[in-house]
Design a protein around this motif. Structure first.
Motif, PDB file in Angstrom:
ATOM      1  N   THR A 137       0.843  -1.191   0.000  1.00 60.03           N
ATOM      2  CA  THR A 137       0.000   0.000   0.000  1.00 60.03           C
ATOM      3  C   THR A 137       0.883   1.247   0.000  1.00 60.03           C
ATOM      4  O   THR A 137       2.111   1.161   0.120  1.00 60.03           O
ATOM      5  CB  THR A 137      -0.906   0.026   1.238  1.00 60.03           C
ATOM      6  OG1 THR A 137      -0.077   0.159   2.404  1.00 60.03           O
ATOM      7  CG2 THR A 137      -1.728  -1.249   1.341  1.00 60.03           C
ATOM      8  N   GLU A 138       0.244   2.409  -0.099  1.00 62.17           N
ATOM      9  CA  GLU A 138       0.986   3.671  -0.050  1.00 62.17           C
ATOM     10  C   GLU A 138       1.754   3.815   1.258  1.00 62.17           C
ATOM     11  O   GLU A 138       2.806   4.461   1.305  1.00 62.17           O
ATOM     12  CB  GLU A 138       0.017   4.843  -0.197  1.00 62.17           C
ATOM     13  CG  GLU A 138      -0.654   4.925  -1.558  1.00 62.17           C
ATOM     14  CD  GLU A 138      -1.735   5.981  -1.593  1.00 62.17           C
ATOM     15  OE1 GLU A 138      -1.447   7.109  -2.046  1.00 62.17           O
ATOM     16  OE2 GLU A 138      -2.863   5.675  -1.161  1.00 62.17           O
ATOM     17  N   ILE A 178      -0.925   2.686  -8.162  1.00 64.38           N
ATOM     18  CA  ILE A 178      -0.314   4.001  -7.995  1.00 64.38           C
ATOM     19  C   ILE A 178       1.057   4.057  -8.653  1.00 64.38           C
ATOM     20  O   ILE A 178       1.409   5.023  -9.328  1.00 64.38           O
ATOM     21  CB  ILE A 178      -0.181   4.341  -6.494  1.00 64.38           C
ATOM     22  CG1 ILE A 178      -1.571   4.407  -5.854  1.00 64.38           C
ATOM     23  CG2 ILE A 178       0.572   5.646  -6.293  1.00 64.38           C
ATOM     24  CD1 ILE A 178      -1.529   4.565  -4.358  1.00 64.38           C
ATOM     25  N   VAL A 188       2.800  -0.522  -6.000  1.00 68.91           N
ATOM     26  CA  VAL A 188       2.125   0.227  -4.939  1.00 68.91           C
ATOM     27  C   VAL A 188       0.664   0.392  -5.335  1.00 68.91           C
ATOM     28  O   VAL A 188       0.354   0.869  -6.435  1.00 68.91           O
ATOM     29  CB  VAL A 188       2.780   1.607  -4.725  1.00 68.91           C
ATOM     30  CG1 VAL A 188       2.084   2.350  -3.590  1.00 68.91           C
ATOM     31  CG2 VAL A 188       4.271   1.452  -4.433  1.00 68.91           C
ATOM     32  N   ARG A 190      -3.520   1.433  -4.183  1.00 68.42           N
ATOM     33  CA  ARG A 190      -4.370   2.248  -3.314  1.00 68.42           C
ATOM     34  C   ARG A 190      -5.397   1.324  -2.664  1.00 68.42           C
ATOM     35  O   ARG A 190      -6.238   0.740  -3.352  1.00 68.42           O
ATOM     36  CB  ARG A 190      -5.067   3.333  -4.128  1.00 68.42           C
ATOM     37  CG  ARG A 190      -6.017   4.204  -3.315  1.00 68.42           C
ATOM     38  CD  ARG A 190      -6.588   5.323  -4.159  1.00 68.42           C
ATOM     39  NE  ARG A 190      -5.559   6.300  -4.517  1.00 68.42           N
ATOM     40  CZ  ARG A 190      -5.090   6.467  -5.752  1.00 68.42           C
ATOM     41  NH1 ARG A 190      -5.538   5.716  -6.750  1.00 68.42           N
ATOM     42  NH2 ARG A 190      -4.173   7.383  -5.999  1.00 68.42           N
TER      43      ARG A 190
END
Length: 198
Positions: A137-138, A178, A188, A190
């Motif tokens: 994830t971010e 992302i 990566v 979202r």
């Protein structure tokens, strides 16, 4: 009693496949052979390893084998397409594969092409290159690793193997993806409610 005579090799024996002398690092997977198509040696190819099935139309030659170190070179004789529920299937004719028996012998093998023939840029990736990459994830939370890439009629999907050993699907669209970090070999994403549910 006559003396025994030395045996001579049987020149008619099958010498086995003539493996191509091409560095494995020069090869890129572009498809997977599902099974024969018809009786004349045509092959049904899953082209999901490439971003564009039409690439087969410009390739003069492909290499067929279980892995890049043991491949046989074949010139492409014909290319056509078939729509299925999973997307586009390539119907490929190859020189040297002339009947169903020949086609059966290469079923379930991979199809490769050289980077030079594909005209790839240095930073260009195939979907198959992303298998094994980490999905985060971010915030950096690990969601799993890419297990497969599926080309679907509505949208392409990344199949992610989660740390709990389940599979989740991530649409390969900008709303979800992302960044694709080639240096770190990670994707990566979202996080959205239900995104990583198996």
């Amino acid at each position: 009693m006559p003396p025994p005579t030395a045996s001579t090799p049987d020149d008619s024996a099958d010498p086995g496949p003539d493996f191509a002398d091409v560095p494995p690092t020069d090869l890129v997977k572009v498809g997977f052979i599902f099974r024969p198509h018809g009786l004349d040696g045509e092959l049904k190819i899953d082209p999901s390893a490439t971003d564009d099935p039409a690439r087969f139309e410009v390739l003069p030659t492909v290499f067929v084998g279980p892995h890049p170190r043991r491949v046989v070179r074949h010139d492409i004789a014909s290319v056509r397409y078939q729509k299925t529920k999973r997307g586009i299937t390539v119907i490929l004719g190859l020189d040297g594969i002339v009947d169903r028996d020949d086609a059966e012998a290469v079923a379930k093998m991979d199809v490769f092409a050289t980077e030079a023939a594909l005209g790839l840029e240095d930073d260009e990736l195939f979907a198959d290159d992303l298998v094994g990459w980490t999905v985060v994830t971010e915030e950096g939370a690990v969601q799993g690793t890419v297990a497969d890439f599926m080309e679907m009629p509505a949208q392409d999907l990344f199949v992610v193997r989660t740390p709990e050993d389940t599979e989740a699907m991530i649409p390969a669209i900008d709303d979800f993806i992302i960044e694709i970090d080639e240096e770190a070999e990670r994707i990566v994403v979202r996080p959205i409610d239900g995104l990583m549910d198996a």
